[in-house]
Design a protein around this motif. Structure first.
Motif, PDB file in Angstrom:
ATOM      1  N   ARG A   5      20.255  -8.588  -5.543  1.00  0.00           N
ATOM      2  CA  ARG A   5      19.148  -9.389  -5.045  1.00  0.00           C
ATOM      3  C   ARG A   5      17.990  -9.335  -6.019  1.00  0.00           C
ATOM      4  NH1 ARG A   5      18.878  -9.017   1.044  1.00  0.00           N
ATOM      5  NH2 ARG A   5      20.997  -8.566   1.609  1.00  0.00           N
ATOM      6  N   GLN A  11       7.229  -8.558  -2.374  1.00  0.00           N
ATOM      7  CA  GLN A  11       7.548  -7.255  -2.961  1.00  0.00           C
ATOM      8  C   GLN A  11       6.736  -7.004  -4.222  1.00  0.00           C
ATOM      9  OE1 GLN A  11      11.717  -7.785  -3.176  1.00  0.00           O
ATOM     10  NE2 GLN A  11      12.078  -6.976  -1.145  1.00  0.00           N
ATOM     11  N   ALA A 133      13.582   9.144  -8.573  1.00  0.00           N
ATOM     12  CA  ALA A 133      13.446   7.806  -7.975  1.00  0.00           C
ATOM     13  C   ALA A 133      13.706   6.709  -8.993  1.00  0.00           C
ATOM     14  CB  ALA A 133      12.063   7.637  -7.369  1.00  0.00           C
ATOM     15  N   ASN A 136      17.106   4.548  -9.808  1.00  0.00           N
ATOM     16  CA  ASN A 136      17.553   3.323  -9.134  1.00  0.00           C
ATOM     17  C   ASN A 136      17.247   2.100  -9.986  1.00  0.00           C
ATOM     18  OD1 ASN A 136      18.367   4.567  -6.641  1.00  0.00           O
ATOM     19  ND2 ASN A 136      16.201   5.005  -6.339  1.00  0.00           N
ATOM     20  N   ASP A 137      17.838   0.975  -9.576  1.00  0.00           N
ATOM     21  CA  ASP A 137      17.532  -0.245 -10.320  1.00  0.00           C
ATOM     22  C   ASP A 137      16.171  -0.789  -9.869  1.00  0.00           C
ATOM     23  OD1 ASP A 137      18.077  -1.439  -7.913  1.00  0.00           O
ATOM     24  OD2 ASP A 137      20.130  -1.923  -8.447  1.00  0.00           O
ATOM     25  N   THR A 140      15.677  -2.006  -6.280  1.00  0.00           N
ATOM     26  CA  THR A 140      15.556  -0.924  -5.307  1.00  0.00           C
ATOM     27  C   THR A 140      14.175  -0.285  -5.382  1.00  0.00           C
ATOM     28  OG1 THR A 140      17.895  -0.514  -5.628  1.00  0.00           O
ATOM     29  CG2 THR A 140      16.651   1.160  -4.473  1.00  0.00           C
ATOM     30  N   TYR A 143      11.967  -2.257  -3.445  1.00  0.00           N
ATOM     31  CA  TYR A 143      12.156  -1.952  -2.015  1.00  0.00           C
ATOM     32  C   TYR A 143      11.358  -0.710  -1.636  1.00  0.00           C
ATOM     33  CZ  TYR A 143      16.348  -4.940  -1.853  1.00  0.00           C
ATOM     34  OH  TYR A 143      17.232  -5.963  -1.904  1.00  0.00           O
ATOM     35  N   ILE A 144      11.399   0.273  -2.520  1.00  0.00           N
ATOM     36  CA  ILE A 144      10.692   1.523  -2.239  1.00  0.00           C
ATOM     37  C   ILE A 144       9.202   1.240  -2.090  1.00  0.00           C
ATOM     38  CG2 ILE A 144      10.000   3.731  -3.266  1.00  0.00           C
ATOM     39  CD1 ILE A 144      12.805   3.960  -4.415  1.00  0.00           C
ATOM     40  N   PHE A 146       7.854  -1.586  -1.328  1.00  0.00           N
ATOM     41  CA  PHE A 146       7.708  -2.405  -0.130  1.00  0.00           C
ATOM     42  C   PHE A 146       7.634  -1.521   1.111  1.00  0.00           C
ATOM     43  CE2 PHE A 146       9.499  -4.754   3.394  1.00  0.00           C
ATOM     44  CZ  PHE A 146       8.926  -5.992   3.278  1.00  0.00           C
ATOM     45  N   PHE A 147       8.499  -0.542   1.158  1.00  0.00           N
ATOM     46  CA  PHE A 147       8.555   0.312   2.343  1.00  0.00           C
ATOM     47  C   PHE A 147       7.294   1.160   2.490  1.00  0.00           C
ATOM     48  CE2 PHE A 147       9.719   4.101   4.675  1.00  0.00           C
ATOM     49  CZ  PHE A 147      10.346   3.550   5.768  1.00  0.00           C
ATOM     50  N   TYR A 148       6.761   1.654   1.375  1.00  0.00           N
ATOM     51  CA  TYR A 148       5.615   2.550   1.473  1.00  0.00           C
ATOM     52  C   TYR A 148       4.295   1.813   1.661  1.00  0.00           C
ATOM     53  CZ  TYR A 148       8.645   6.358   0.079  1.00  0.00           C
ATOM     54  OH  TYR A 148       9.639   7.281   0.043  1.00  0.00           O
TER      55      TYR A 148
END
Lengths: 369, 538
Positions: A5, A11, A133, A136-137, A140, A143-144, A146-148
């Motif tokens: 993706r 993001q 951390a 990861n690509d 990802t 995404y990290i 985005f989540f935080y």
């Protein structure tokens, strides 16, 4: 099973926000008031304005050369040798910068909570987590971020709301400060534009843009991210100056941290909020250092033609660690941050501008409509 | 030189020995059964020379033709053999001489439904071992295999692991055929596909893949098949064996494949576009791809009122976070940041800890360990002893330890809350993962206080965020966010609003509900209706 993706505008925005809200904003009120006393808000707006220009330049470059990384298109624009040299400068600059902000963060931890814990442990723990951390690509990692994002945004808003009742508007006036000249503001603005989070915010775009869904997403995300984080930084600064006044904001090393000590929840659940906020500062430091570290290894992998940035995840660790352990004491560190940051303006502002001009003249890349 | 030779020799001889050992290797892959009647019988007899439960019955059928029946008495239904095979063969005579003997036997004589033919020795041996009865008749070159398999199986019962208050009570059992029937009964459409294959060199377990042809993304099915194809192991005793081979990250503490014992859960997931895998001999079905939030959903969530179930779902999530973080937060506060909590409370804690000889980390660690030991002991104990054990556990570990001054009362309370919290997870495997991570967090907190706790949590979160199951991000629909999916995550909105199937699965047909807006509130007994009726009356 499916195609990897790609990063969306939201993001990108949140990644920039997380990278900019870091440990530097804790000390921002001090530096801003040192330069122009009560004109701190205005000088921050000037500084962040300079940052937005830098971001705009980077976005334009990213739009002109979609799906290519910064190092790749600088090679196209000014040739292999010159771009390699500048790439090396970028690498060294960010290694120093990330090392220093990790150290600043560890200093803060050590002075408030862990006076007996050796600095190596505090610095090392953070850097190792960051290095893991970055295995990861890029998607990802977005995404990290985005989540935080909500975990940083909501406490920060809470802090602003809680502190708002103590704000004395007289402290913020006059907006122009007392007895400031134009050059004071320019100086101050440049100092703020030389803050580590500005460099990281701008250069993170070079990592994210090649992986965004479309160049349009990148533009929208980066502008929104820059504006939104600028807004929040100005708000926190306003609140801090409004509570302490510019004279008092000069004395603590991290005025915003002192502010978190002062605010209290309306109900008597916890004695002090600052330790709770410490969790948030750890998280914000993590996201900022993560972005910075990613810039290092991504630029490095592009520069040395490596297959993936992951290869450098652990190799860059001793370099950043060395940079972090170099400053002798906190004042030495602040001096170094300012020095390196100001020189860094050449790399994050002037060099991309130069690239953009050459690209326009030599008609390289996609021509804008 | 001589040593070398000896080594060489022993090496070759041992490999020869190995070859001679297995019977299945004695049968050449394509060896045909001899057409000659006595030789053929001898050939099969040779394979099963000393088997205790191998039975041979000789007959003379249709008056004058020799025939032999062979079977494993342990695997077959003898009543079937006597009623459906032997009886018709003995009673019938050949009336029509136009058609061949084989046709007469298969088409006119045998009563049994499942009849096949085989000529290769390997097939025949395999058939015998799977509960077939073989029929060899003089003059017919083919051997007739009749499926008379009968195995003892338990009846369908309520699954013990996933109990519901409102919902179907049936659960899968060990027999794959019964399980398939449970699923087919619920999905009576031709699009419901069952693919089967055998995995396990020795156990030759039948593995079935279930999916909906018109919903599931074909590349997901392909990927599942590819991953199953790669497995080369001697045994598959439970679906757990497969799970460990097909999951993406075997080192992760989090389960990436959901398992269930409930047919309704399996059907629900099939209809969302997931793939279900089952193994013969295991009552537990696997569901792929598994995402984090699936492990916090129970089938009951969809059967009860939405707002109530949403609160319960949030309770589950909260309880797992709570049980993960509480012991380490307690350690952080007690040993690093006692100034965080109000003074009155902090005094109470300190006075409770007055006589405790250990630092808080050791204390919490010991109590957690004791709790885990207790829990592990009660799981394996016979039920009769379990009661005694829990009394010992409660009295000794709880009361007496506090009285003796080993632990402070508040530690006991913290550990008790933590343990209860960890039971609130509907899925056992997920609860186990978090159980382990609790110790990890206690450790990091013990080393670095709150900083260590936050770093530990960041590490866990980063792992969760980077985890993928069959290409689907593990934390979807939370990250990457999709609003449609969030309707069925922490909360569960009314079914009539759950219009689309999960977006992250890229299903062929995403429409779950076709007419989301056509549920108006009507008032059949309202005043309007009454006036209508009055008008009609007049």
């Amino acid at each position: 099973m499916r195609e990897p993706r790609q990063i969306t505008a939201s993001q990108t925005m949140m990644s920039i926000f997380n990278s900019m809200i870091g440990i530097s904003i804790l000390g921002l009120p001090r530096i801003a008031s040192e330069h122009v006393n009560s004109g701190a808000v205005l000088v921050t707006i000037i500084g962040l304005g300079i940052m937005m220009i830098g971001m705009g330049i980077m976005t334009l470059l990213g739009y002109r050369f979609p799906k290519t990384s910064f190092i790749q298109f600088s090679k196209q624009i000014i040739g292999k040798k010159l771009s390699f040299l500048f790439g090396l400068f970028i690498l060294v600059f960010f290694i120093l910068l990330i090392g220093f902000i990790t150290r600043e963060f560890s200093f803060m931890l050590s002075s408030f909570l862990y006076p007996d814990t050796p600095m190596i442990v505090l610095v090392g723990a953070m850097l190792i987590i960051v290095a893991i951390a970055t295995r990861n690509d890029i998607t990802t990692i977005s995404y990290i971020h985005f989540f935080y994002f909500p975990f940083l945004l909501i406490p920060l808003l809470l802090l602003i709301v809680l502190a708002l009742e103590n704000v004395d508007i007289r402290y913020v006036k006059p907006f122009l400060g007392n007895g400031n000249t134009f050059s004071d503001f320019l100086q101050g603005g440049l100092t703020i534009a030389a803050f580590p989070f500005v460099h990281i915010g701008i250069f993170l775009l070079t990592v994210l843009t090649p992986h965004t869904h479309s160049p349009k997403n990148a533009i929208r995300g980066s502008l929104l991210g820059g504006l939104f984080s600028s807004l929040l930084i100005i708000l926190t600064l306003f609140v801090t100056i409004g509570v302490f006044g510019s004279m008092e904001a000069k004395s603590p090393l991290w005025p915003l941290y002192v502010l978190t000590r002062m605010v209290q929840l309306p109900l008597e659940l916890l004695e002090r909020l600052d330790i709770l906020f410490l969790g948030i500062w750890v998280l914000s430091a993590f996201t900022t250092i993560l972005s910075g570290y990613l810039i290092i290894i991504y630029t490095g992998s592009q520069l040395f033609n490596l297959k993936s940035h992951r290869v450098l995840s652990y190799i860059a660790l001793p370099l950043v660690f060395g940079a972090a352990m170099y400053p002798q004491n906190i004042f030495h560190l602040f001096e170094l941050i300012e020095l390196v940051g100001k020189w860094g303006l050449i790399i994050t502002m002037i060099y991309p501008l130069f690239l953009l001009f050459i690209a326009l003249i030599r008609k390289k890349g996609k021509v804008m409509k | 030189m001589s040593i070398w030779n000896r080594f060489k020799k022993s090496h070759t001889s041992s490999s020869e020995n190995k070859k001679a050992e297995t019977i299945s290797e004695k049968i050449v892959v394509n060896e045909m059964l001899k057409t000659d009647y006595p030789t053929a019988i001898h050939q099969i007899q040779q394979v099963f020379e000393d088997e205790a439960d191998f039975a041979i019955r000789e007959l003379v059928v249709f008056g004058n033709i020799n025939a032999t029946i062979m079977y494993f008495s342990s695997l077959v239904d003898k009543k079937d053999i006597s009623e459906d095979i032997i009886k018709p063969l003995l009673i019938n005579t050949i009336s029509n001489h136009e058609i061949s003997l084989k046709e007469v036997v298969i088409r006119q004589t045998l009563y049994h439904a499942d009849v096949q033919q085989a000529v290769q020795l390997a097939d025949i041996v395999n058939g015998l071992l799977r509960g077939n009865t073989i029929l060899i008749i003089e003059g017919i070159p083919e051997v007739i295999l009749i499926n008379t398999k009968k195995l003892e199986k338990r009846s369908i019962a309520q699954p013990e692991t996933e109990q519901v208050i409102r919902g179907p009570r049936d659960g899968f059992i060990e027999s794959l055929e019964t399980n398939i029937s449970l699923l087919r009964d619920r999905i009576p459409v031709p699009e419901f596909k069952v693919k089967s294959k055998q995995i396990g060199r020795i156990t030759k377990s039948t593995v079935c893949i279930f999916y909906m042809e018109n919903i599931t993304n074909p590349s997901l099915v392909e990927d599942v098949e590819k991953r199953l194809e790669r497995i080369d192991i001697d045994r598959v005793l439970d679906s757990g064996y497969l799970e460990q081979f097909i999951q993406d990250n075997p080192r992760s503490p989090f389960p990436q494949v959901k398992n269930t014992e409930r047919p309704d859960v399996a059907v629900g997931n099939l209809l969302e576009g997931r793939v279900v895998i089952m193994v013969d001999g295991s009552p537990i079905a696997l569901i792929v791809p598994g995402t984090f939030i699936m492990f916090y959903q129970s089938s009951e969530d969809y059967n009860e009122r939405t707002n109530v179930m949403s609160v319960i779902r949030m309770t589950r999530i909260f309880s797992i976070i709570f049980s993960l973080v509480t012991p380490s937060t307690y350690v952080a506060i007690i040993s690093y940041h006692p100034e965080l909590i109000p003074t009155a409370f902090s005094v109470a804690i300190t006075s409770g800890r007055a006589g405790v000889p250990f630092p808080a980390v050791i204390e919490v660690f010991l109590m957690e360990a004791a709790m885990e030991i207790l829990r592990e002991a009660t799981v394996r104990m016979p039920k009769q002893v379990g009661g005694a054990l829990s009394i010992v556990g409660v009295l000794v570990v709880g009361q007496a330890a506090v009285m003796a001054g080993f632990v402070s009362p508040i530690t006991v309370v913290v550990i008790a809350i933590t343990t209860i919290g960890s039971f609130a997870t509907p899925t056992y495997s997920m609860a186990n993962g978090f159980r382990m991570l609790r110790f990890f967090l206690i450790f990091t907190t013990g080393v670095l206080g709150l900083y260590g706790l936050i770093l530990g949590l960041i590490l866990i979160m980063n792992h969760l965020l980077s985890l993928r199951s069959f290409g689907v991000p593990y934390l979807s629909p939370i990250s990457p966010m999709n609003w449609g999916g969030l309707r069925d995550s922490f909360i569960r909105v009314p079914l009539r609003w759950l219009i689309d199937r999960p977006e992250e699965l890229f299903v062929k047909n995403s429409q779950r509900i076709n007419n989301p807006k056509e549920y108006p509130t009507t008032n059949p007994l309202g005043p309007e209706r009454h006036t209508d009726m009055k008008e009609e009356d007049q």
